[in-house]
Write a protein that holds these residues in place. Sequence first.
Motif, PDB file in Angstrom:
ATOM      1  N   THR A 150     -22.680  56.579 113.415  1.00 19.70           N
ATOM      2  CA  THR A 150     -23.359  57.566 114.257  1.00 19.70           C
ATOM      3  C   THR A 150     -24.874  57.396 114.295  1.00 19.70           C
ATOM      4  OG1 THR A 150     -23.698  59.232 112.533  1.00 19.70           O
ATOM      5  CG2 THR A 150     -21.555  59.217 113.636  1.00 19.70           C
ATOM      6  N   ASP A 202     -18.786  52.475 117.558  1.00 18.70           N
ATOM      7  CA  ASP A 202     -19.782  53.462 117.999  1.00 18.70           C
ATOM      8  C   ASP A 202     -21.189  52.892 117.843  1.00 18.70           C
ATOM      9  OD1 ASP A 202     -20.916  55.830 118.882  1.00 18.70           O
ATOM     10  OD2 ASP A 202     -20.623  56.902 116.997  1.00 18.70           O
ATOM     11  N   HIS A 271     -21.656  57.200 126.449  1.00 20.72           N
ATOM     12  CA  HIS A 271     -21.861  58.401 125.638  1.00 20.72           C
ATOM     13  C   HIS A 271     -21.802  59.672 126.481  1.00 20.72           C
ATOM     14  CE1 HIS A 271     -22.985  55.774 122.310  1.00 20.72           C
ATOM     15  NE2 HIS A 271     -22.903  56.840 121.534  1.00 20.72           N
ATOM     16  N   HIS A 285     -15.229  60.381 118.677  1.00 21.07           N
ATOM     17  CA  HIS A 285     -16.333  60.075 119.578  1.00 21.07           C
ATOM     18  C   HIS A 285     -16.526  58.573 119.755  1.00 21.07           C
ATOM     19  CE1 HIS A 285     -20.456  60.096 121.179  1.00 21.07           C
ATOM     20  NE2 HIS A 285     -20.742  59.235 120.216  1.00 21.07           N
ATOM     21  N   GLY A 286     -16.514  57.851 118.637  1.00 20.17           N
ATOM     22  CA  GLY A 286     -16.734  56.413 118.696  1.00 20.17           C
ATOM     23  C   GLY A 286     -15.658  55.680 119.466  1.00 20.17           C
ATOM     24  N   CYS A 289     -16.326  56.154 123.228  1.00 20.63           N
ATOM     25  CA  CYS A 289     -17.436  55.287 123.631  1.00 20.63           C
ATOM     26  C   CYS A 289     -16.982  53.841 123.766  1.00 20.63           C
ATOM     27  CB  CYS A 289     -18.571  55.375 122.616  1.00 20.63           C
ATOM     28  SG  CYS A 289     -19.434  56.957 122.585  1.00 20.63           S
TER      29      CYS A 289
END
Length: 385
Positions: A150, A202, A271, A285-286, A289
Amino acid sequence: MFNSNFNIETAKEIYFGNGKIELIPVLLKKNQKKKALIVTGKNFVVNTDWFKSILEKLKENKIEYIIYSQRKGLEPELEDIDKGVTIAKEEKVDSVVAVGGGGSIDTGKAVSCLVINGGKIVDYLEGVGINKQIDKPSLYTIAVPTTAGTGSEVTKNAVIKSNDYRFKKSIRHKYLIPDAVICDPQLLITLSERTTLISGMDAFVQLIEPYTSKNTNPFVESLCEYAIPIIARAIPEVKDKPGDIEIRAKMLFCSLVSGIALANAGLGAAHGVASGIGALMDIEHGLICAVMMPYVVSMNKEVCSKKYKRIEELIGIETKKQEDSLAFYLMNLLKRLGFPYRLRDLNINENMLEEIAFKSLGSSMSQNPLICDKDRILGLLKEAY
């Protein structure tokens, strides 16, 4: 044209290396801190031997501490921040130590800020709050990442989610940048393969997007050009050699660089979409992406051909054939790692794409090199579906 007008903001102190975790009590004592709020994730960190050892060293140095763990989920929710602020005030802590993945560090940063600036977290969030301003420095904060992805340890924002109101927004200010960062590769050895690889992807995307952002600058470009070939080699290697500390150090270094890069140049459409999807679903999240990046590359190539060509050179991709492009390389990397490469394989329903497109219109999308309105984003989503 050379951009000779830019600013760089990052942490005041960054300590990188094996065993640097032991600096936590040293830094707190040096800064005359007596009581720390230690912010962690759910269970992983608090059950490790190294964390227990740090707690013992805090006691030896007569530094009190309170442990606050995020309740659940991949990212902090409104309640996580407000509850943390309440505990920090009640316990009269004078510092925050955020230890864990991006969610834990974002929680620590936000709590540290609100203890001093007051109010509820929703008051500060972009696009949903009352535009309450941050005007006072946060508590003294140390950030210790236990994942390599992150870059939150060096960014000036914290991402907060609300399942009730279906949004994922940021609180953003230079006062959210931690005072000190400790990057210890040894803390990453026991990470699961899935978390390791998704975090790595990510970081990879967080090096590509600032490099091509409309707000990029020579400092960021230099960092990205150095780190991109390292992360491209390290991700496949760490899958084959999970216990190799040197590979872990490379991953952690690239994550750190990606955080500095995104904090000072912004991101892009991958993103932006990840924010939109993250507001609606609990998907890493990663991973979002990484899935989106090949399609974003294809979309942006008309305005980013030189930059993408340079990335291909840095990685060592031969571009004589169409299938050897950066987009194909990124998609093939996902396949090699065993991850999906289409949105439908993330259990995203096609009838959600319109809402995702609307929720993707945030700050990351505004920094994409190609102007993206809702229609263009929807077209991107359909292409990735």
